[in-house]
Design an enzyme around this catalytic site. Sequence first.
Site, mmCIF file in Angstrom:
data_model
loop_
_atom_site.group_PDB
_atom_site.id
_atom_site.type_symbol
_atom_site.label_atom_id
_atom_site.label_comp_id
_atom_site.label_asym_id
_atom_site.label_seq_id
_atom_site.Cartn_x
_atom_site.Cartn_y
_atom_site.Cartn_z
ATOM 1 N N ARG A 197 -3.445 -10.457 4.071
ATOM 2 C CA ARG A 197 -3.575 -10.545 2.609
ATOM 3 C C ARG A 197 -2.342 -9.881 1.997
ATOM 4 O O ARG A 197 -2.160 -8.668 2.121
ATOM 5 C CB ARG A 197 -4.865 -9.848 2.160
ATOM 6 C CG ARG A 197 -5.147 -9.899 0.673
ATOM 7 C CD ARG A 197 -6.438 -9.147 0.364
ATOM 8 N NE ARG A 197 -6.737 -9.180 -1.064
ATOM 9 C CZ ARG A 197 -6.271 -8.335 -1.966
ATOM 10 N NH1 ARG A 197 -5.430 -7.358 -1.583
ATOM 11 N NH2 ARG A 197 -6.608 -8.429 -3.240
ATOM 12 N N LYS B 244 0.828 -1.204 0.000
ATOM 13 C CA LYS B 244 0.000 0.000 0.000
ATOM 14 C C LYS B 244 0.866 1.259 0.000
ATOM 15 O O LYS B 244 2.023 1.250 0.420
ATOM 16 C CB LYS B 244 -0.941 -0.010 1.207
ATOM 17 C CG LYS B 244 -2.033 -1.086 1.149
ATOM 18 C CD LYS B 244 -3.097 -0.762 0.129
ATOM 19 C CE LYS B 244 -4.129 -1.885 -0.010
ATOM 20 N NZ LYS B 244 -5.027 -1.977 1.151
#
Length: 426
Positions: A260, A225
């Site tokens: 994840r 991210k």
Amino acid sequence: MSGETLAPQPRAAGAAARPEVWGVLNVTPDSFSDGGRYLALDAALAQGRALVDAGASVIDVGGESTRPGAEPVAPEVERERVLPVVAVLAAEGIRVSIDTMNAETAAAAVEAGAAIVNDVSGGLADHAMLATVAHLPCDYVVMHWRGPSAVWDEVSDYAWAPRDVADELRARLAAAQEAGIAADRLWVDPGLGFAKRAEHNWQLLAHPDELRALGARVLVGASRKRFLGALLPEGTPVEERDLLTAVLSALVADWVDALRVHDVAASARALAVQRSLAAAGPAAAPVPVALEGAYTAAAPASSALHAGDRITLTGLRAFAHHGVFDHERRDGQQFIIDVVAHLDLRGAAANDELAATVHYGELAEQVVAAVETDPVDLIETVAERVAAVVLQHGAVWQTTVTVHKPQAPITVPFADVSVTIVRGRA
């Protein structure tokens, strides 16, 4: 063997140690980190198998990019991308999650073998999703979502991100259960990076108790991210974020149920280090409690390796006359209480013995009785009273208590007012 053919043996998924590691498999041309790399079926299948070999216990297959600015994908195109991949991997014995916001895609993927529907919109993008999943034999991941990326700048303000996100997830969990999805099928995901600035992501990771108090299993997706990329020199390739992802995986391992990630091997190795360090002694396994202004208790040495064991009661309802206004004392109102009791559950599980744990039915009655007695001005006082009741149970070494006052006398529109405290034994 006279022409006899052997049935293909199921491909064993990675060990399901907590937390599980879910491998990301983007079957898209435009994902932010690996767009187009696994669009072809053979490439996607090879990557899914490689992720399992690296330690993934779930392969999360997605056919629509959710990166900022990504173009929406027609559901028919999404299904063309994902269904062949889901069907083959599931047939090989691999546990598959379908990453979709579309109810028809979810249903088709589960029919093809998917065991989990991972919906980044939490049922808000497709209003048929919750009713559809209610009739499917699968788990359902409810992610925190405030709309598509086009509106994120407008909706990314939070009073306190951990509390705001938990409150909004609580509403989606309630909607899911009202639609018929059993609580034991539900997961939550705080939605790191979705309508959140970097500070919000870090707050959510550093202050997990609001999220854990929801009672559902927690999936965290921080992999690659942007807020991790901000820690690297400008222009660093996105794959360089995998090391940071792995470090973060180890740091949050004590309180998440699944991670994840794109680089499964790196996170799996980081988790192996974390587990080895925790197994070496109590000092290596601090309890991850970091609520603002909260008292923090360390886990007792005998429970250090099981500091995440807990019993959770959510949504306990009590009618009481607490408040600073005369009408509150006179008329009373409803209060809602969430309780997390931290205790070592090994003995109870090994011997199937109630005496080694806490009778949660009795605890619920005691909590409600504590709230409904002796009016006081502040819900802070009510929370302290509840915490004292929980800690009277000898097995409990720490408790998190949230007292909600949904009918508080506030003059502006609001959803809830709550106070959360963390208390432990000296």
